[in-house]
Design an enzyme around this catalytic site. Structure first.
Site, PDB file in Angstrom:
ATOM      1  N   ASN A   9       0.845  -1.187   0.000  1.00  0.00           N
ATOM      2  CA  ASN A   9       0.000   0.000   0.000  1.00  0.00           C
ATOM      3  C   ASN A   9       0.893   1.256   0.000  1.00  0.00           C
ATOM      4  OD1 ASN A   9      -1.543   2.186   0.918  1.00  0.00           O
ATOM      5  ND2 ASN A   9      -2.981   0.825   1.976  1.00  0.00           N
ATOM      6  N   ASP A  71      -1.259  -3.976  11.245  1.00  0.00           N
ATOM      7  CA  ASP A  71      -2.529  -4.627  10.932  1.00  0.00           C
ATOM      8  C   ASP A  71      -3.603  -3.791  11.589  1.00  0.00           C
ATOM      9  OD1 ASP A  71      -4.128  -6.609   9.761  1.00  0.00           O
ATOM     10  OD2 ASP A  71      -4.356  -7.619  11.683  1.00  0.00           O
TER      11      ASP A  71
HETATM   12  P1  ITT Z   1      -1.852  -4.374   3.967  1.00  0.00           P
HETATM   13  O1  ITT Z   1      -1.692  -4.765   2.544  1.00  0.00           O
HETATM   14  O2  ITT Z   1      -0.797  -3.462   4.478  1.00  0.00           O
HETATM   15  O3  ITT Z   1      -2.159  -5.529   4.896  1.00  0.00           O
HETATM   16  P2  ITT Z   1      -4.692  -3.694   3.973  1.00  0.00           P
HETATM   17  O4  ITT Z   1      -5.280  -2.959   2.813  1.00  0.00           O
HETATM   18  O5  ITT Z   1      -5.055  -5.133   4.190  1.00  0.00           O
HETATM   19  O6  ITT Z   1      -3.122  -3.418   3.966  1.00  0.00           O
HETATM   20  P3  ITT Z   1      -5.133  -3.209   6.779  1.00  0.00           P
HETATM   21  O7  ITT Z   1      -4.637  -4.560   7.108  1.00  0.00           O
HETATM   22  O8  ITT Z   1      -4.457  -2.055   7.404  1.00  0.00           O
HETATM   23  O9  ITT Z   1      -5.150  -2.880   5.212  1.00  0.00           O
HETATM   24  O10 ITT Z   1      -6.667  -3.111   7.109  1.00  0.00           O
HETATM   25  C1  ITT Z   1      -7.547  -4.213   7.015  1.00  0.00           C
HETATM   26  C2  ITT Z   1      -8.954  -3.753   6.699  1.00  0.00           C
HETATM   27  O11 ITT Z   1      -9.443  -2.928   7.767  1.00  0.00           O
HETATM   28  C3  ITT Z   1      -9.036  -2.898   5.438  1.00  0.00           C
HETATM   29  O12 ITT Z   1      -9.241  -3.707   4.306  1.00  0.00           O
HETATM   30  C4  ITT Z   1     -10.257  -2.034   5.756  1.00  0.00           C
HETATM   31  O13 ITT Z   1     -11.446  -2.739   5.471  1.00  0.00           O
HETATM   32  C5  ITT Z   1     -10.170  -1.833   7.261  1.00  0.00           C
HETATM   33  N1  ITT Z   1      -9.431  -0.590   7.571  1.00  0.00           N
HETATM   34  C6  ITT Z   1      -8.232  -0.495   8.205  1.00  0.00           C
HETATM   35  N2  ITT Z   1      -7.831   0.783   8.316  1.00  0.00           N
HETATM   36  C7  ITT Z   1      -8.795   1.520   7.739  1.00  0.00           C
HETATM   37  C8  ITT Z   1      -8.972   2.899   7.526  1.00  0.00           C
HETATM   38  O14 ITT Z   1      -8.048   3.797   7.890  1.00  0.00           O
HETATM   39  N3  ITT Z   1     -10.066   3.313   6.907  1.00  0.00           N
HETATM   40  C9  ITT Z   1     -11.007   2.436   6.497  1.00  0.00           C
HETATM   41  N4  ITT Z   1     -10.913   1.113   6.638  1.00  0.00           N
HETATM   42  C10 ITT Z   1      -9.822   0.653   7.262  1.00  0.00           C
END
Ligand code: ITT
Length: 195
Positions: A9, A71
């Site tokens: 990301n 996470d």
């Molecule tokens: P990585 O590749 O770094 O794992 P990711 O897109 O899976 O990134 P996260 O693990 O940080 O993102 O977050 C998991 C889920 O939680 C993400 O798919 C969203 O649905 C929700 N989420 C986390 N942070 C958020 C934010 O700031 N705003 C909205 N949704 C969020």
């Protein structure tokens, strides 16, 4: 000192790079796209901290670099803290499907009155060093889940989430405003101050 942030990301890499530029200017931060590809372990732990550590240990093992990983997810009080670590795939699809996740969450909360729709975005950020030292910190952004999506910024559950002290969703405020109050911003700043 070269440090890996174990994510693809680009927004996360930019955000942490800006924080580190002030707190730890000796650190050069790179994302997964800048290192040789390695097989990523599935996020199977039951806590944010467990999954962040899993990803950070993986990075050290495959690259030899000190590795940071985070996470995060949304913990809804009326759902006993769910979707929690299952936030990315809450609607059950193998791919992350934000629209389906949001629709399911709204459905599940349909009968929950306005005063009981509190929730927190939660983030665990871990750093693991090649010598085996490990540190995990947490950040939270409290708020509430509204009844229909609003705004086009951000990602995930942002269009449904109004942070405490705001009238707008976290998809209606700017990235800079969100970073200043967000779970990830808080966790990254705490981590940066302790590197
Ligand atoms: P990585 O590749 O770094 O794992 P990711 O897109 O899976 O990134 P996260 O693990 O940080 O993102 O977050 C998991 C889920 O939680 C993400 O798919 C969203 O649905 C929700 N989420 C986390 N942070 C958020 C934010 O700031 N705003 C909205 N949704 C969020």
């Amino acid at each position: 000192m070269r440090v890996l942030l174990a994510t693809r990301n680009a927004g996360k890499v930019d955000e942490l790079r800006q924080i580190l530029a002030e707190a730890a200017p000796h650190v050069e931060l790179v994302g997964l796209d800048a290192v040789e590809e390695y097989p990523e372990t599935p996020e199977t732990e039951l806590t944010f901290a467990g999954n962040a550590l899993l990803k950070a240990r993986d990075g050290v093992k495959h690259t030899g670099l000190a590795t940071i990983a985070d996470d995060s997810g949304l913990a809804v009080d009326a759902l006993n803290g769910m979707p929690g670590v299952l936030s990315a795939r809450w609607a059950g699809s193998t791919n992350k499907d934000d629209a389906a996740n949001n629709a399911l969450l709204l459905d599940q909360l349909a009968d929950v009155p306005d005063g009981l729709r509190s929730a927190q975005f939660v983030c665990a950020a871990a750093i693991v060093r090649p010598d085996g030292r490990e540190l995990v910190v947490h950040g939270e952004m409290p708020g509430r889940v509204i009844r229909e999506p609003k705004g086009a910024n951000g990602f995930g559950y942002d269009p449904l989430f109004v942070p405490d002290g705001f009238e707008l969703t976290s998809a209606e405020i700017s990235a800079a405003e969100k970073n200043a109050i967000s779970h990830r911003g808080k966790a990254f700043r705490e981590l940066a101050s302790r590197i």
